[in-house]
Motif scaffolding. Structure first.
Motif, PDB file in Angstrom:
ATOM      1  N   UNK A  34      38.604  14.239  -9.610  1.00 15.64           N
ATOM      2  CA  UNK A  34      37.909  12.953  -9.635  1.00 15.64           C
ATOM      3  C   UNK A  34      38.619  11.873  -8.823  1.00 15.64           C
ATOM      4  N   UNK A  35      39.808  12.180  -8.314  1.00 15.49           N
ATOM      5  CA  UNK A  35      40.543  11.197  -7.524  1.00 15.49           C
ATOM      6  C   UNK A  35      40.434  11.466  -6.026  1.00 15.49           C
ATOM      7  N   UNK A  36      39.474  12.263  -5.611  1.00 11.16           N
ATOM      8  CA  UNK A  36      39.327  12.587  -4.186  1.00 11.16           C
ATOM      9  C   UNK A  36      39.121  11.334  -3.344  1.00 11.16           C
ATOM     10  N   UNK A  37      38.237  10.437  -3.773  1.00  8.35           N
ATOM     11  CA  UNK A  37      37.987   9.202  -3.032  1.00  8.35           C
ATOM     12  C   UNK A  37      39.216   8.308  -3.024  1.00  8.35           C
ATOM     13  N   UNK A  38      39.932   8.272  -4.137  1.00 10.25           N
ATOM     14  CA  UNK A  38      41.145   7.459  -4.222  1.00 10.25           C
ATOM     15  C   UNK A  38      42.215   7.973  -3.264  1.00 10.25           C
ATOM     16  N   UNK A  39      42.337   9.273  -3.128  1.00 11.40           N
ATOM     17  CA  UNK A  39      43.317   9.827  -2.192  1.00 11.40           C
ATOM     18  C   UNK A  39      42.992   9.403  -0.762  1.00 11.40           C
ATOM     19  N   UNK A  40      41.721   9.388  -0.434  1.00  4.29           N
ATOM     20  CA  UNK A  40      41.327   8.954   0.911  1.00  4.29           C
ATOM     21  C   UNK A  40      41.573   7.458   1.110  1.00  4.29           C
ATOM     22  N   UNK A  41      41.389   6.679   0.046  1.00  2.62           N
ATOM     23  CA  UNK A  41      41.656   5.232   0.158  1.00  2.62           C
ATOM     24  C   UNK A  41      43.115   4.977   0.507  1.00  2.62           C
ATOM     25  N   UNK A  42      44.024   5.660  -0.182  1.00  2.00           N
ATOM     26  CA  UNK A  42      45.448   5.474   0.092  1.00  2.00           C
ATOM     27  C   UNK A  42      45.784   5.971   1.493  1.00  2.00           C
ATOM     28  N   UNK A  43      45.183   7.070   1.890  1.00  2.00           N
ATOM     29  CA  UNK A  43      45.438   7.602   3.237  1.00  2.00           C
ATOM     30  C   UNK A  43      45.079   6.577   4.303  1.00  2.00           C
ATOM     31  N   UNK A  44      43.987   5.837   4.088  1.00  2.00           N
ATOM     32  CA  UNK A  44      43.578   4.820   5.048  1.00  2.00           C
ATOM     33  C   UNK A  44      44.552   3.640   5.085  1.00  2.00           C
ATOM     34  N   UNK A  45      45.297   3.435   4.021  1.00  2.00           N
ATOM     35  CA  UNK A  45      46.281   2.362   3.980  1.00  2.00           C
ATOM     36  C   UNK A  45      47.575   2.728   4.706  1.00  2.00           C
ATOM     37  N   UNK A  46      47.811   4.016   4.877  1.00  2.00           N
ATOM     38  CA  UNK A  46      49.043   4.476   5.511  1.00  2.00           C
ATOM     39  C   UNK A  46      49.152   4.013   6.962  1.00  2.00           C
TER      40      UNK A  46
END
Length: 310
Positions: free
Chosen positions: A145-157
């Motif tokens: 359920x955290x798939x979208x959250x993982x992508x959000x953090x990746x975009x912040x990198x």
């Protein structure tokens, strides 16, 4: 008819829809609706971050029993063998239906399960944004359920960050971040999680993640490195490790603390007591149970402020 809705960008619509299906909160009686560059998805209930919107009705379909889908495994909230057979028949890609016997427990954050239908296994393969994760639900914690959250953090990198995942599990955060990071320390005290992490790193051809079997409490002693970004995805007790996270994070670095809470800002004071100068942005992720939800606190060191983002 007007009902509650979640607003997302169109490119994130399908991922969010799948998360809502897994949560059991998608309103299947309404059609999704576009609103400019956004998509409005109808939901049941009114967790933080929802809004009111009008949707056209859909023809009524047979509703499957509530369950969470993890790869080829469906996890039911009720001990319902007949419902399990319905899910197995309706989803060709599902090979097993399990009943969760209880909450996440023990030092390794695992659950016990009963097989209701299909192949008697707790092991499955999950695909997420072109990455593949082998998981074993009975031996290592994993949340799709955290798939979208993982992508959000990746975009912040930013390119070349040095990252620490204090509670890495089978590796979904490190593997998602690896292509933009210089290197990543992936720590977990569960030997089964580290074994699966190593398997997943090989399957995804990733070579800049260092697995570490150990207690996160000792990270400050064992590693003189100061990290640009630190992940703390251990929702029940991650806040107990805030001092360690502060110690291993650069003066201008970022910490992401995941928590289960019953009120907005529940951990803000505790964060400020451990990390003196920081900006805290609190985000609602998803409903967890009645009156409790999953949140993330983005903590930027070296600044001061507090925000809430639905």
């Amino acid at each position: 008819m007007e009902t509650w809705a979640v607003r997302v960008k169109k490119q994130n619509g399908e991922t969010k829809r799948q998360e809502l299906i897994q949560d059991g909160t998608l309103d299947r009686t309404r059609r999704l609706k576009a609103d400019g560059s956004d998509l409005l998805i109808p939901v049941t209930g009114s967790p933080p971050g929802t809004e009111r919107a009008t949707f056209p009705e859909m023809e009524t379909r047979t509703t499957l029993p509530r369950h969470e889908q993890v790869g080829g495994i469906a996890i039911m909230q009720e001990h319902d063998p007949e419902g399990a057979e319905l899910i197995l028949a309706a989803r060709p890609s599902t090979h097993t239906v399990l009943y969760s016997d209880g909450a996440v427990e023990g030092e390794f954050r695992t659950k016990s399960f009963t097989v209701l239908a299909g192949t008697p296994t707790t092991r499955t393969l999950c695909t997420e944004y072109n990455h593949r994760f082998t998981v074993d639900l009975s031996s290592a914690y994993f949340s799709s359920r955290l798939a979208t959250e993982r992508q959000r953090i990746r975009e912040l990198q930013t390119e070349g960050e040095v990252i620490c995942d204090m509670f890495c599990g089978v590796g979904p955060f490190p593997i998602t971040f690896a292509d933009r990071a210089a290197w990543i320390l992936a720590c977990d005290k569960n030997p089964s999680a580290i074994h699966l992490l190593r398997e997943n790193l090989a399957a995804n051809h990733i070579r800049n993640v260092l697995p570490m079997l150990g207690d996160a409490h000792r990270l400050g002693e064992l590693f003189p490195v100061r990290f640009d970004r630190v992940m703390m995805n251990l929702p029940f007790i991650a806040h107990e490790f805030l001092s360690v996270a502060d110690q291993i994070t650069r003066a201008d670095g970022t910490i992401h603390l995941y928590a289960l809470q019953e009120k907005e800002g529940e951990y803000t004071d505790q964060i400020r007591s451990k990390i003196q100068d920081c900006t805290i942005t609190e985000r609602f992720l998803r409903s967890y149970s009645a009156g409790k939800w999953h949140a993330v606190y983005d903590i930027k060191k070296g600044q001061t402020g507090t925000n809430f983002v639905p």
